[in-house]
Motif scaffolding. Sequence first.
Motif, mmCIF file in Angstrom:
data_model
loop_
_atom_site.group_PDB
_atom_site.id
_atom_site.type_symbol
_atom_site.label_atom_id
_atom_site.label_comp_id
_atom_site.label_asym_id
_atom_site.label_seq_id
_atom_site.Cartn_x
_atom_site.Cartn_y
_atom_site.Cartn_z
ATOM 1 N N SER A 7 28.635 59.951 -4.304
ATOM 2 C CA SER A 7 29.516 58.889 -4.807
ATOM 3 C C SER A 7 30.208 58.157 -3.666
ATOM 4 C CB SER A 7 30.558 59.476 -5.762
ATOM 5 O OG SER A 7 29.946 60.028 -6.905
ATOM 6 N N VAL A 8 30.624 58.905 -2.628
ATOM 7 C CA VAL A 8 31.267 58.285 -1.466
ATOM 8 C C VAL A 8 30.313 57.314 -0.794
ATOM 9 C CG1 VAL A 8 32.122 58.752 0.867
ATOM 10 C CG2 VAL A 8 32.909 60.144 -1.055
ATOM 11 N N ILE A 9 29.083 57.770 -0.531
ATOM 12 C CA ILE A 9 28.112 56.907 0.153
ATOM 13 C C ILE A 9 27.818 55.672 -0.684
ATOM 14 C CG2 ILE A 9 25.733 56.738 0.977
ATOM 15 C CD1 ILE A 9 25.925 59.739 1.682
ATOM 16 N N GLY A 10 27.557 55.869 -1.967
ATOM 17 C CA GLY A 10 27.226 54.730 -2.818
ATOM 18 C C GLY A 10 28.357 53.725 -2.914
ATOM 19 N N TYR A 11 29.576 54.217 -3.037
ATOM 20 C CA TYR A 11 30.745 53.335 -3.140
ATOM 21 C C TYR A 11 30.903 52.484 -1.876
ATOM 22 C CZ TYR A 11 35.777 52.220 -3.103
ATOM 23 O OH TYR A 11 36.996 51.594 -3.007
ATOM 24 N N LEU A 12 30.803 53.107 -0.708
ATOM 25 C CA LEU A 12 30.979 52.362 0.537
ATOM 26 C C LEU A 12 29.812 51.405 0.775
ATOM 27 C CD1 LEU A 12 32.392 55.205 2.801
ATOM 28 C CD2 LEU A 12 33.654 53.304 1.794
ATOM 29 N N ARG A 13 28.603 51.861 0.506
ATOM 30 C CA ARG A 13 27.441 51.000 0.706
ATOM 31 C C ARG A 13 27.506 49.771 -0.200
ATOM 32 N NH1 ARG A 13 23.024 50.617 -2.160
ATOM 33 N NH2 ARG A 13 23.212 52.655 -3.197
ATOM 34 N N ARG A 14 27.821 49.989 -1.460
ATOM 35 C CA ARG A 14 27.883 48.853 -2.396
ATOM 36 C C ARG A 14 29.041 47.918 -2.065
ATOM 37 N NH1 ARG A 14 26.495 53.111 -5.896
ATOM 38 N NH2 ARG A 14 28.671 53.394 -6.497
ATOM 39 N N GLY A 15 30.173 48.481 -1.640
ATOM 40 C CA GLY A 15 31.305 47.636 -1.278
ATOM 41 C C GLY A 15 30.984 46.717 -0.116
ATOM 42 N N ILE A 16 30.355 47.268 0.918
ATOM 43 C CA ILE A 16 29.965 46.438 2.057
ATOM 44 C C ILE A 16 28.951 45.390 1.620
ATOM 45 C CG2 ILE A 16 28.735 46.493 4.263
ATOM 46 C CD1 ILE A 16 30.113 49.195 4.791
ATOM 47 N N GLY A 17 28.015 45.798 0.770
ATOM 48 C CA GLY A 17 27.022 44.846 0.274
ATOM 49 C C GLY A 17 27.630 43.714 -0.528
ATOM 50 N N ALA A 18 28.767 44.001 -1.169
ATOM 51 C CA ALA A 18 29.447 42.983 -1.968
ATOM 52 C C ALA A 18 30.404 42.126 -1.137
ATOM 53 C CB ALA A 18 30.208 43.635 -3.112
ATOM 54 N N GLY A 19 30.490 42.406 0.161
ATOM 55 C CA GLY A 19 31.313 41.570 1.032
ATOM 56 C C GLY A 19 32.673 42.122 1.383
ATOM 57 N N GLU A 20 32.956 43.381 1.012
ATOM 58 C CA GLU A 20 34.243 43.964 1.408
ATOM 59 C C GLU A 20 34.322 44.063 2.931
ATOM 60 O OE1 GLU A 20 36.761 44.599 -0.352
ATOM 61 O OE2 GLU A 20 36.064 44.787 -2.422
#
Length: 252
Positions: free
Chosen positions: A52-65
């Motif tokens: 969950s940690v990896i997915g959350y950070l990966r998706r956040g960066i992908g979304a422009g965070e």
Amino acid sequence: MRTYAIGDIHGQYDLLRAAHDRIDADRTRCGDSAAPVVHLGDLVDRGPDCASVIGYLRRGIGAGEPWVVLKGNHDRMFSLFLHDPGARDPGLRSSFSYLHPAIGGGATLQSYGVRNAADRPLAPVHAEALDLIPPEDRAFMAALPSQHRRQDVLFVHAGIRPGIPLDDQIEDDLVWIRGPFLDDPRDHGPLVIHGHTAIHQPEHHGNRVNIDTRAAYGGPLTAIVIEDRAVFVLGDHGRIPLLPGDGIDTSA
């Protein structure tokens, strides 16, 4: 210049989301949505929700965070295991393997659905991991940088080799070093923000700031904000200054 940082996560997804909530509250008070958040590595191992940690950070960066995620020694061991389960990270003691309970790789694999990894033959465990762990997560972890610098502040997982120019630092030190860095009182140039060495409260040593507050062992996950070289711990009710020589109890 404002930068946020979060210490070693070790699969503590709920603590990571709470740390981001404290950062978001500080952003609102400051009116600043653009300052980056630097995660100091060790996303995985020991804790229950590494996937969950990896997915959350990966998706956040992908979304422009505006997030930066650095490589810790546990992150490197995870990627190395997936690449070659028989390989050994040069920083790992010979008495340990990635799946040894003290290292906690089994918890990472279990978060993806690989059960009882430490108690089964290595080959089928590895094959199952490759089948269950998304390629996007594997690529994200393998590509993590080992340092990030913003003007007069350097972010790394473990520390630096004192006396070596910053451009000549090697990854083995950036993700594994302890004594030679922790025991050196010299000015390193930039203020070094790091984790890796677990302590009970964040500490400011003048030349470095350690924010690994034992989330892997039931402790809190520390989030800080740095403005120029001034450091503040983010609590539930706002900022707490962290001055050279200070330690702040974040468990209350």
